[in-house]
Design a protein around this motif. Structure first.
Motif, mmCIF file in Angstrom:
data_model
loop_
_atom_site.group_PDB
_atom_site.id
_atom_site.type_symbol
_atom_site.label_atom_id
_atom_site.label_comp_id
_atom_site.label_asym_id
_atom_site.label_seq_id
_atom_site.Cartn_x
_atom_site.Cartn_y
_atom_site.Cartn_z
ATOM 1 N N ILE A 138 0.835 -1.205 0.000
ATOM 2 C CA ILE A 138 0.000 0.000 0.000
ATOM 3 C C ILE A 138 0.865 1.248 0.000
ATOM 4 O O ILE A 138 0.626 2.186 -0.770
ATOM 5 C CB ILE A 138 -0.962 0.005 1.206
ATOM 6 N N SER A 139 1.900 1.269 0.833
ATOM 7 C CA SER A 139 2.738 2.478 0.909
ATOM 8 C C SER A 139 3.527 2.707 -0.371
ATOM 9 O O SER A 139 3.590 3.829 -0.876
ATOM 10 C CB SER A 139 3.655 2.419 2.125
ATOM 11 N N SER A 140 4.107 1.670 -0.933
ATOM 12 C CA SER A 140 4.919 1.869 -2.142
ATOM 13 C C SER A 140 4.055 2.183 -3.364
ATOM 14 O O SER A 140 4.417 3.032 -4.183
ATOM 15 C CB SER A 140 5.798 0.648 -2.401
ATOM 16 N N ILE A 141 2.914 1.542 -3.498
ATOM 17 C CA ILE A 141 2.048 1.799 -4.648
ATOM 18 C C ILE A 141 1.364 3.150 -4.507
ATOM 19 O O ILE A 141 1.130 3.848 -5.497
ATOM 20 C CB ILE A 141 1.058 0.638 -4.842
ATOM 21 N N SER A 142 1.070 3.576 -3.272
ATOM 22 C CA SER A 142 0.533 4.927 -3.065
ATOM 23 C C SER A 142 1.540 5.973 -3.495
ATOM 24 O O SER A 142 1.182 6.969 -4.123
ATOM 25 C CB SER A 142 0.168 5.133 -1.597
ATOM 26 N N LEU A 143 2.787 5.768 -3.155
ATOM 27 C CA LEU A 143 3.837 6.704 -3.553
ATOM 28 C C LEU A 143 3.971 6.743 -5.072
ATOM 29 O O LEU A 143 4.064 7.822 -5.671
ATOM 30 C CB LEU A 143 5.153 6.337 -2.899
ATOM 31 N N ALA A 144 3.942 5.594 -5.721
ATOM 32 C CA ALA A 144 4.025 5.557 -7.179
ATOM 33 C C ALA A 144 2.821 6.220 -7.822
ATOM 34 O O ALA A 144 2.963 6.972 -8.804
ATOM 35 C CB ALA A 144 4.142 4.102 -7.655
ATOM 36 N N SER A 145 1.624 6.009 -7.263
ATOM 37 C CA SER A 145 0.421 6.644 -7.809
ATOM 38 C C SER A 145 0.479 8.149 -7.640
ATOM 39 O O SER A 145 0.052 8.905 -8.528
ATOM 40 C CB SER A 145 -0.824 6.098 -7.116
ATOM 41 N N LEU A 146 0.979 8.604 -6.513
ATOM 42 C CA LEU A 146 1.118 10.040 -6.281
ATOM 43 C C LEU A 146 2.069 10.668 -7.289
ATOM 44 O O LEU A 146 1.785 11.749 -7.822
ATOM 45 C CB LEU A 146 1.609 10.300 -4.847
ATOM 46 N N ILE A 147 3.138 9.991 -7.597
ATOM 47 C CA ILE A 147 4.076 10.498 -8.597
ATOM 48 C C ILE A 147 3.424 10.565 -9.977
ATOM 49 O O ILE A 147 3.624 11.505 -10.731
ATOM 50 C CB ILE A 147 5.359 9.641 -8.611
ATOM 51 N N ILE A 148 2.613 9.557 -10.305
ATOM 52 C CA ILE A 148 1.909 9.570 -11.597
ATOM 53 C C ILE A 148 0.928 10.733 -11.660
ATOM 54 O O ILE A 148 0.823 11.429 -12.675
ATOM 55 C CB ILE A 148 1.173 8.237 -11.822
ATOM 56 N N ILE A 149 0.204 10.991 -10.576
ATOM 57 C CA ILE A 149 -0.770 12.068 -10.555
ATOM 58 C C ILE A 149 -0.088 13.425 -10.660
ATOM 59 O O ILE A 149 -0.543 14.323 -11.383
ATOM 60 C CB ILE A 149 -1.633 11.992 -9.284
ATOM 61 N N ILE A 150 1.027 13.597 -9.973
ATOM 62 C CA ILE A 150 1.737 14.884 -9.971
ATOM 63 C C ILE A 150 2.356 15.172 -11.329
ATOM 64 O O ILE A 150 2.320 16.321 -11.802
ATOM 65 C CB ILE A 150 2.813 14.909 -8.868
ATOM 66 N N SER A 151 2.911 14.174 -11.969
ATOM 67 C CA SER A 151 3.622 14.414 -13.241
ATOM 68 C C SER A 151 2.708 14.611 -14.411
ATOM 69 O O SER A 151 1.574 14.440 -14.436
ATOM 70 C CB SER A 151 4.585 13.276 -13.537
#
Length: 122
Positions: free
Chosen positions: A109-122
């Motif tokens: 959950i923590s690692s995929i949340s971080l990856a999703s956040l990066i996708i949303i920001i970029s």
């Protein structure tokens, strides 16, 4: 077969929304993809060459109350074979539960949340 269907869904979604992030479907598909990745990574059981190493490390890990009983960091480092922050992370989860599956689920959950956040920001 299930993995193939999931792979096709994610591949089609990736190509479809490469340039269309403002579309409402992008948000829904990002949430569906998030759930798929969390389930695949978090619910794995005895899969991968490192699973048993993490399981053995988690079983032998101390709870947080025992961590603070060491006289120095060197004493603590001798009992933990992983990186210091991961060992503390593992000790925190070990204080809550004895189930190694929860360690994998929280980590996914923590690692995929971080990856999703990066996708949303970029």
């Amino acid at each position: 077969m299930v993995y193939f269907i999931i792979f096709l869904y994610l591949l089609i979604t990736a190509f479809k929304y490469t340039n269309e992030r403002e579309n409402q479907g992008f948000s829904l598909n990002l949430k569906i993809s998030f759930v798929i990745f969390v389930c695949l990574a978090g619910l794995r059981y005895e899969i991968g060459v490192d699973w048993f190493a993490y399981q053995n490390s988690f079983i032998s890990a101390d709870s947080l109350d025992k961590v603070f009983s060491y006289s120095s960091y060197n004493d603590y480092a001798l009992t933990n074979s992983f990186e210091p922050l991961y060992a503390i992370y593992q000790n925190i989860i070990r204080s809550v539960t004895d189930d190694v599956q929860l360690l994998f689920f929280i980590s996914s959950i923590s690692s995929i949340s971080l990856a999703s956040l990066i996708i949303i920001i970029s």
